[in-house]
Design an enzyme around this catalytic site. Structure first.
Site, PDB file in Angstrom:
ATOM      1  N   CYS A  94       5.355  -7.054   7.762  1.00  0.00           N
ATOM      2  CA  CYS A  94       6.872  -6.730   8.543  1.00  0.00           C
ATOM      3  C   CYS A  94       7.251  -7.952   8.941  1.00  0.00           C
ATOM      4  CB  CYS A  94       6.734  -5.393   9.534  1.00  0.00           C
ATOM      5  SG  CYS A  94       8.179  -5.016  10.469  1.00  0.00           S
ATOM      6  N   CYS A 103       0.615  -3.205  15.932  1.00  0.00           N
ATOM      7  CA  CYS A 103       0.263  -2.322  14.328  1.00  0.00           C
ATOM      8  C   CYS A 103      -0.489  -3.439  13.090  1.00  0.00           C
ATOM      9  CB  CYS A 103       2.404  -2.318  14.359  1.00  0.00           C
ATOM     10  SG  CYS A 103       2.692  -1.498  11.835  1.00  0.00           S
ATOM     11  N   CYS A 105       5.463  -5.632  15.886  1.00  0.00           N
ATOM     12  CA  CYS A 105       5.085  -4.364  16.977  1.00  0.00           C
ATOM     13  C   CYS A 105       3.174  -4.669  17.629  1.00  0.00           C
ATOM     14  CB  CYS A 105       5.575  -3.215  16.706  1.00  0.00           C
ATOM     15  SG  CYS A 105       7.245  -2.621  16.332  1.00  0.00           S
ATOM     16  N   GLU A 127       0.990  -1.354   0.242  1.00  0.00           N
ATOM     17  CA  GLU A 127       0.090   0.021  -0.051  1.00  0.00           C
ATOM     18  C   GLU A 127       0.736   1.512  -0.288  1.00  0.00           C
ATOM     19  OE1 GLU A 127      -3.923  -0.988   1.776  1.00  0.00           O
ATOM     20  OE2 GLU A 127      -1.994  -1.210   2.841  1.00  0.00           O
ATOM     21  N   CYS A 152      -1.981   5.429   9.469  1.00  0.00           N
ATOM     22  CA  CYS A 152      -0.955   4.959   9.919  1.00  0.00           C
ATOM     23  C   CYS A 152      -1.318   3.583  10.389  1.00  0.00           C
ATOM     24  CB  CYS A 152      -0.090   5.382  11.159  1.00  0.00           C
ATOM     25  SG  CYS A 152       0.473   7.407  10.350  1.00  0.00           S
ATOM     26  N   CYS A 181       2.782   8.266   1.855  1.00  0.00           N
ATOM     27  CA  CYS A 181       3.832   7.567   2.503  1.00  0.00           C
ATOM     28  C   CYS A 181       3.811   6.248   1.453  1.00  0.00           C
ATOM     29  CB  CYS A 181       2.582   7.401   3.449  1.00  0.00           C
ATOM     30  SG  CYS A 181       3.181   6.382   4.943  1.00  0.00           S
TER      31      CYS A 181
END
Ligand code: SAH
Ligand code: SF4
Length: 373
Positions: free
Chosen positions: A111, A118, A115, A91, A347, A104
């Protein structure tokens, strides 16, 4: 070979090797990055013979846009992919403001750092993005924005932030080549100040970036001490708060060699506000002790809800108090507005669309430049 995997220097070498003239790489670079021409046929200041020659040797490929969604506030969320790898979609978000437009971009599909707040991290990791897929996000977005009729918001990309999917410093080699193209005057031509790499704190690579190509840095701190930070960001078990702040100090150090040509690097500390997890008065005071108010700007981000998580955003009162504690101690504090949350493009809500996830390794090894370390 895809031309977009090469910075200008390396392209120059290739072109000279195949007997092209020494300004050919610059000409092609300008056609691609300034004029958005993605085939040699349109490069009219290059002779027909050379164009045919280049066509045989290279391809010019940018990501396909699978779909795009426009939020009420004008934020555009794009889903991109390589037609040869349709299981790995990533994205890109365009955030228009009055006088600027921030793009962005993603650096990985997924990932590996898990975290706890996230969405990207909680879905696992598939692969690194190649250089052409990183810089290609900028080109494909430009082309899409040009084509949008009736879109009344700012349309230019003035800033680029690596805050999409993935940890950019764990895809270091491709990040570095991408940065070279993004900053190259004859390429995308952004200034260092307008390009921000956001990292959860891969300490050795922060130091390496300082030596290779220091751009603006955003540090995802999110915890004011090791105990809270390790709870929500497993990377803290490898690189703790002290080592992270050390790396930041190193990054900010005046460097004689670069002093004439480059502005000083700039660091923003990002701090997500999660209700009753990291937003106590004690945490604000710990930040005051930890950080030098003259060196760091603090950006507070209210937590965006994600699926399957008990975390809640901080209440307005807690946010206000936290901010006041920092400001009254002399810090420059900004609060990041949530944009595009009606299309899940705020985010940490980026999940892309990817399948065949590989199993995550144990929490202390990371995928760096193509292998687990
Ligand atoms: N891996 C890098 C860059 C991508 S994440 C990093 O961690 O910095 C981009 C930013 O979004 C980071 O500051 C990250 O901490 C933040 N973020 C992640 N999940 C979020 C959430 N649910 N709400 C608000 N911000 C979030
Ligand atoms: Fe990865 Fe950044 Fe998300 Fe952490 S916050 S899981 S490092 S993308």
């Amino acid at each position: 070979m895809n031309l977009l995997n090469h910075d200008l220097n390396s392209l120059n070498k290739y072109f000279l090797n195949i007997g092209e003239s020494n300004f050919r790489a610059t000409q092609v670079f300008k056609w691609i990055y300034k004029d958005l021409k993605m085939n040699f046929e349109e490069m009219t200041n290059i002779s027909k013979k050379s164009r045919l020659h280049l066509e045989k040797e290279f391809e010019i490929k940018i990501p396909n846009v699978d779909s795009h969604h426009i939020s009420k506030d004008g934020t555009v969320k794009l889903l991109m992919y390589d037609p040869n790898d349709i299981n790995n979609k990533y994205e890109t978000i365009y955030i228009p403001e009055k006088k600027r437009g921030t793009l962005c971009i993603s650096s990985q599909v997924g990932c590996a750092l898990t975290c706890k707040f996230c969405e990207t991290g909680l879905r696992g990791f598939n692969r690194n993005l190649k250089t052409w897929e990183i810089v290609g996000q900028i080109i494909s977005t430009r082309i899409l924005l040009h084509s949008l009729k009736g879109y009344s918001h700012h349309k230019l990309i003035t800033n680029v932030v690596f805050m999409g999917m993935g940890e950019p410093l764990l895809n270091y080699k491709n990040l570095l080549t991408s940065l070279k193209i993004i900053l190259e005057e004859k390429g995308l031509g952004f200034s260092r100040r307008k390009v921000t790499v956001s990292t959860s704190g891969v300490v050795p690579k922060i130091k390496k970036l300082k030596e290779d190509l220091p751009v603006s840095l955003a540090i995802s701190l999110h915890g004011s001490n090791d105990s809270i930070r390790s709870r929500i960001m497993p990377i803290n078990n490898t690189y703790n708060v002290e080592s992270l702040i050390d790396a930041c100090e190193f990054y900010l150090k005046f460097s004689q060699a670069r002093s004439l040509s480059a502005p000083r690097p700039f660091i923003t500390i990002e701090y997500i506000m999660i209700n009753k997890v990291n937003d106590f008065k004690k945490n604000a005071l710990e930040l005051v002790n930890l950080l030098d108010k003259k060196k760091y700007k603090i950006n507070l981000i209210n937590f965006n809800r994600i699926s399957n998580s008990k975390f809640e955003p901080s209440t307005n009162d807690r946010m206000k108090l936290f901010k006041e504690l920092l400001s009254s101690n002399g810090f420059v504090v900004t609060v990041r507005k949530t944009r595009g949350d009606d299309t899940n493009s705020a985010c940490g809500q980026l999940s892309g669309d990817f399948m065949n996830k590989i199993k995550l390794p144990n929490k202390t090894s990371f995928f760096i430049d193509g292998q687990y370390r």
